[in-house]
Design a protein around this motif. Structure first.
Motif, PDB file in Angstrom:
ATOM      1  N   ALA A   1      -2.642   5.628   3.689  1.00 18.39           N
ATOM      2  CA  ALA A   1      -3.529   5.311   2.570  1.00 18.39           C
ATOM      3  C   ALA A   1      -4.550   6.433   2.403  1.00 18.39           C
ATOM      4  CB  ALA A   1      -4.211   3.969   2.795  1.00 18.39           C
TER       5      ALA A   1
ATOM      6  N   SER B   1      -8.498   6.463   0.917  1.00 21.10           N
ATOM      7  CA  SER B   1      -8.910   5.065   0.841  1.00 21.10           C
ATOM      8  C   SER B   1     -10.341   4.897   1.354  1.00 21.10           C
ATOM      9  CB  SER B   1      -7.962   4.185   1.670  1.00 21.10           C
ATOM     10  OG  SER B   1      -8.012   4.575   3.033  1.00 21.10           O
ATOM     11  N   THR B   2     -10.872   3.736   1.089  1.00 19.12           N
ATOM     12  CA  THR B   2     -12.193   3.363   1.596  1.00 19.12           C
ATOM     13  C   THR B   2     -11.996   2.554   2.873  1.00 19.12           C
ATOM     14  OG1 THR B   2     -13.122   3.304  -0.629  1.00 19.12           O
ATOM     15  CG2 THR B   2     -14.316   2.119   1.101  1.00 19.12           C
TER      16      THR B   2
ATOM     17  N   ASN C   1      -9.113  -1.033   5.582  1.00 22.02           N
ATOM     18  CA  ASN C   1      -8.980   0.049   4.602  1.00 22.02           C
ATOM     19  C   ASN C   1      -8.391  -0.491   3.308  1.00 22.02           C
ATOM     20  OD1 ASN C   1      -6.309   0.185   6.305  1.00 22.02           O
ATOM     21  ND2 ASN C   1      -5.813   1.101   4.320  1.00 22.02           N
ATOM     22  N   SER C   2      -8.698   0.185   2.219  1.00 22.89           N
ATOM     23  CA  SER C   2      -8.145  -0.180   0.912  1.00 22.89           C
ATOM     24  C   SER C   2      -6.784   0.491   0.738  1.00 22.89           C
ATOM     25  CB  SER C   2      -9.107   0.254  -0.201  1.00 22.89           C
ATOM     26  OG  SER C   2      -9.277   1.673  -0.174  1.00 22.89           O
TER      27      SER C   2
ATOM     28  N   GLY D   1      -5.883   3.019  -1.192  1.00 19.99           N
ATOM     29  CA  GLY D   1      -5.855   4.475  -1.287  1.00 19.99           C
ATOM     30  C   GLY D   1      -5.118   4.959  -2.509  1.00 19.99           C
TER      31      GLY D   1
ATOM     32  N   GLY E   1       0.922   0.837   0.827  1.00 18.06           N
ATOM     33  CA  GLY E   1      -0.487   1.130   0.639  1.00 18.06           C
ATOM     34  C   GLY E   1      -1.343   0.695   1.790  1.00 18.06           C
ATOM     35  N   HIS E   2      -0.777   0.561   2.988  1.00 17.78           N
ATOM     36  CA  HIS E   2      -1.559   0.168   4.154  1.00 17.78           C
ATOM     37  C   HIS E   2      -0.959   0.855   5.367  1.00 17.78           C
ATOM     38  CE1 HIS E   2       1.774  -2.460   5.132  1.00 17.78           C
ATOM     39  NE2 HIS E   2       1.697  -2.965   3.910  1.00 17.78           N
TER      40      HIS E   2
ATOM     41  N   GLY F   1      -4.909  -3.722   0.961  1.00 14.23           N
ATOM     42  CA  GLY F   1      -5.095  -2.818   2.092  1.00 14.23           C
ATOM     43  C   GLY F   1      -4.569  -3.397   3.385  1.00 14.23           C
TER      44      GLY F   1
END
Length: 449
Positions: A372, A375-376, A394-395, A397, A405-406, A436
């Motif tokens: 990701a 990502s945040t 985490n988000s 991304g 996405g993770h 996330g």
């Protein structure tokens, strides 16, 4: 003209089967008896001699350095000395009894009888069955000489001691059926030589055989137990080696995966950020070089345990929660938006707990970089009483919808996290949260850690 039918052909088939079955049954006891007798007298082989302990061997003195052997076997030396004593004592006794009985037996006959009653003892340590076989042959010959003036019991004390010792050696070093054969042959020999003393001879030989067999059984059991203990020790050593290899592999994965992920992202992003600016490109390359050196330093620290035998182990401390800020800065330089939150007193934690928390955070950030990017990430480390909570979320991304996405890649990273938490007796949750991914670990803080 046809040949006359034989007797077998005349007998009906059921009768032939009945006759063969009963004939075989009649011969079975003889066949079972023939095996121990044959092996005891001819074909049997004793067990190899046990290794002699250091207490029973001595080095040859330097003054006798020309001898063809380097060590003196005290057991063999004792057998030879006892053989000499039995020969001398037996010869003196026979001479005295022959003179009392006014026997006309010459000196050579008395010496032969004394040798027959003592010589097999010299063979009992190296060749126990050969010693017993020679005793079984020589004792009857010796009694032929001695019974001319020993009318009541033709066995001398020397013959009795010698025979008991060789029977014991044969029982200790031979299998059970051979020992049974030794007992049967001794019984038959006592009956043929002097039936009146057969009960005493058979009783003495029976006690000797049972005692020798019991000693053999105990030695075999002790040997099996020692071998099982050696196997257990080798298995434990192998298990310890596997666990150590797994620990080193886990540490290497955490170090390499994190730093290589950052270096790969930096190597891709620096040329784009520099956009032809030589100064910014140089700064980016310096940062990549610093990350590479940091990775090499941690790898040397992890592998230092493998060089402890050479005294080259790195004594630098393992990373812990005190280096979280540095870890977060590295993740931020790789494009992650990381928020760090520390709650409670994190000083003075056990080394294993601090290291495991650091590695869990490191692996989570590495997975976020790989799966990701951009990502945040929220990193929270909190101490609540006797527990340390580590939570990384985490988000999604910048991955496309077709890509994961993770950081849910079930490779060595998450396996390593589970192993670390399991060793400390903690709990771990990993899985997707929204778009996330989240990792939550609870580590107990105990003195054992």
């Amino acid at each position: 003209m046809a040949a006359p039918p034989t007797l077998i052909r005349v007998i009906p088939s059921p009768a032939r089967q009945f006759l063969a079955r009963h004939t075989r049954r009649a011969w079975e006891p003889a066949v079972r008896l023939a095996r121990p007798l044959t092996e005891a007298l001819v074909t049997g082989v004793p067990d190899p001699a046990r290794p002699r302990s250091r207490r029973l061997t001595r080095r040859v003195p330097r003054a006798l350095g020309l001898l063809p052997f380097q060590r003196i076997d005290l057991v063999l030396l004792g057998d030879l000395a006892l053989t000499f004593v039995l020969f001398g004592g037996g010869l003196s006794y026979l001479q005295t009894e022959a003179a009392t009985a006014r026997s006309s037996l010459d000196q050579e006959g008395l010496m032969f009888a004394a040798l027959a009653f003592s010589l097999p003892l010299a063979l009992r340590d190296r060749w126990p069955l050969a010693a017993w076989r020679s005793a079984f042959l020589l004792v009857p010959l010796g009694t032929v000489v001695s019974r001319q003036f020993l009318h009541e019991v033709p066995y001398t004390a020397a013959a009795s001691i010698m025979y008991i010792l060789v029977v014991y050696a044969a029982a200790v070093r031979s299998e059970r059926h051979i020992t049974v054969g030794v007992w049967i042959v001794s019984f038959l020999g006592a009956w043929m030589i002097h039936p009146n003393s057969m009960a005493l001879v058979v009783g003495t030989v029976s006690v000797t055989v049972l005692f020798g067999y019991n000693v053999r059984t105990r030695r075999l059991a002790a040997g099996l137990l020692a071998e099982e203990e050696r196997r257990s020790e080798r298995a434990l050593a192998g298990q310890a080696a596997l666990e150590e290899r797994a620990r080193i592999a886990r540490e290497l994965h955490d170090v390499v995966a994190h730093h290589m992920s950052v270096i790969a992202i930096q190597a891709e992003a620096v040329p784009l950020q520099a956009a032809g600016d030589a100064r910014r490109l140089e700064e980016g390359l310096k940062e990549i070089r610093a990350l590479s050196l940091a990775a090499m330093t941690e790898m040397r620290r992890v592998l230092g345990v493998l060089r402890e035998g050479d005294g080259l182990a790195d004594t630098a401390p393992q990373p812990g929660l005190g280096r979280l800020e540095e870890l977060v800065d590295t993740a931020r330089s790789a494009g992650l938006d990381v928020t760090l939150k520390l709650i409670g007193d994190l000083a003075g934690l056990p080394t294993a707990v601090s290291l495991s928390a650091y590695r869990i955070a490191q692996e989570s950030l590495s997975n976020a970089m790989r799966h990701a990017p951009g990502s945040t990430v929220s990193l929270k480390v909190a101490r609540y009483g006797a527990e340390l909570h580590v939570q990384v979320t985490n988000s999604a991304g910048h991955r496309s919808s077709k890509e994961p996405g993770h950081m849910g890649h079930m490779g060595h990273g998450l396996v390593g996290m589970r192993e670390r938490v399991s060793v400390l007796g903690g709990r771990l949750w990993v899985g997707p949260t929204g778009t996330g991914f989240a990792v939550t670990a609870i580590l107990p803080i105990t003195e054992d850690a």
